[in-house]
Scaffold this motif. Sequence first.
Motif, PDB file in Angstrom:
ATOM      1  N   ALA A  18       0.834  -1.205   0.000  1.00 31.21           N
ATOM      2  CA  ALA A  18       0.000   0.000   0.000  1.00 31.21           C
ATOM      3  C   ALA A  18       0.871   1.257   0.000  1.00 31.21           C
ATOM      4  O   ALA A  18       0.608   2.205  -0.744  1.00 31.21           O
ATOM      5  N   VAL A  19       1.910   1.251   0.811  1.00 29.90           N
ATOM      6  CA  VAL A  19       2.831   2.388   0.839  1.00 29.90           C
ATOM      7  C   VAL A  19       3.502   2.550  -0.521  1.00 29.90           C
ATOM      8  O   VAL A  19       3.634   3.664  -1.044  1.00 29.90           O
ATOM      9  N   VAL A  21       2.314   1.702  -3.460  1.00 31.44           N
ATOM     10  CA  VAL A  21       1.333   2.220  -4.428  1.00 31.44           C
ATOM     11  C   VAL A  21       1.140   3.717  -4.238  1.00 31.44           C
ATOM     12  O   VAL A  21       1.102   4.480  -5.210  1.00 31.44           O
ATOM     13  N   ILE A  22       1.041   4.155  -3.004  1.00 30.87           N
ATOM     14  CA  ILE A  22       0.847   5.579  -2.727  1.00 30.87           C
ATOM     15  C   ILE A  22       2.068   6.382  -3.173  1.00 30.87           C
ATOM     16  O   ILE A  22       1.939   7.411  -3.847  1.00 30.87           O
ATOM     17  N   ILE A  23       3.254   5.915  -2.823  1.00 28.34           N
ATOM     18  CA  ILE A  23       4.470   6.615  -3.230  1.00 28.34           C
ATOM     19  C   ILE A  23       4.631   6.558  -4.746  1.00 28.34           C
ATOM     20  O   ILE A  23       5.056   7.535  -5.369  1.00 28.34           O
ATOM     21  N   GLY A  25       2.231   6.526  -6.970  1.00 26.56           N
ATOM     22  CA  GLY A  25       1.318   7.519  -7.536  1.00 26.56           C
ATOM     23  C   GLY A  25       1.870   8.924  -7.422  1.00 26.56           C
ATOM     24  O   GLY A  25       1.803   9.719  -8.368  1.00 26.56           O
ATOM     25  N   ALA A  26       2.437   9.235  -6.264  1.00 24.70           N
ATOM     26  CA  ALA A  26       3.038  10.560  -6.076  1.00 24.70           C
ATOM     27  C   ALA A  26       4.249  10.731  -6.987  1.00 24.70           C
ATOM     28  O   ALA A  26       4.463  11.801  -7.562  1.00 24.70           O
ATOM     29  N   THR A  29       3.165  11.482 -10.551  1.00 26.76           N
ATOM     30  CA  THR A  29       2.779  12.889 -10.685  1.00 26.76           C
ATOM     31  C   THR A  29       4.012  13.779 -10.783  1.00 26.76           C
ATOM     32  O   THR A  29       4.055  14.705 -11.596  1.00 26.76           O
TER      33      THR A  29
END
Length: 126
Positions: A18-19, A21-23, A25-26, A29
């Motif tokens: 999960a971490v 995936v979040i990182i 995505g950032a 961007t």
Amino acid sequence: MLKEFKQFINRGNIVDMAVGVIIGGAFTTLVKSFTVNLINPLLGLVTGSDHPLSDLKLQIGRRLVFTYGEFLNDVVSFLITAFIVFLVVKFVNKTIIKPKQQAAKQPSDELVTLREIKDLLAEQKK
């Protein structure tokens, strides 16, 4: 069911994923912004164009338009992301995985002692 869900969520690999995936995505961007705001103007400067790379298009007829500039943006973003991932994997392999493999190759103290005993017994038999 709530207890099972809590156990599922508390697994280390799920939280790590999960971490990641979040990182990721950032990071995507960030790379997109880098490509659009820094790489595109530099390419425009080199090519002598004052419009961004994403505005490049090939119009065939009135309704058929190929916006290959957006595709080039995505290719540049992909290449930057792939290169950074390559560097991260190379770093992890060099600093974490290989030292563990080298440590595993060294025999334990018990094995060294047993080998010494075996050598002494072999010398006594001679």
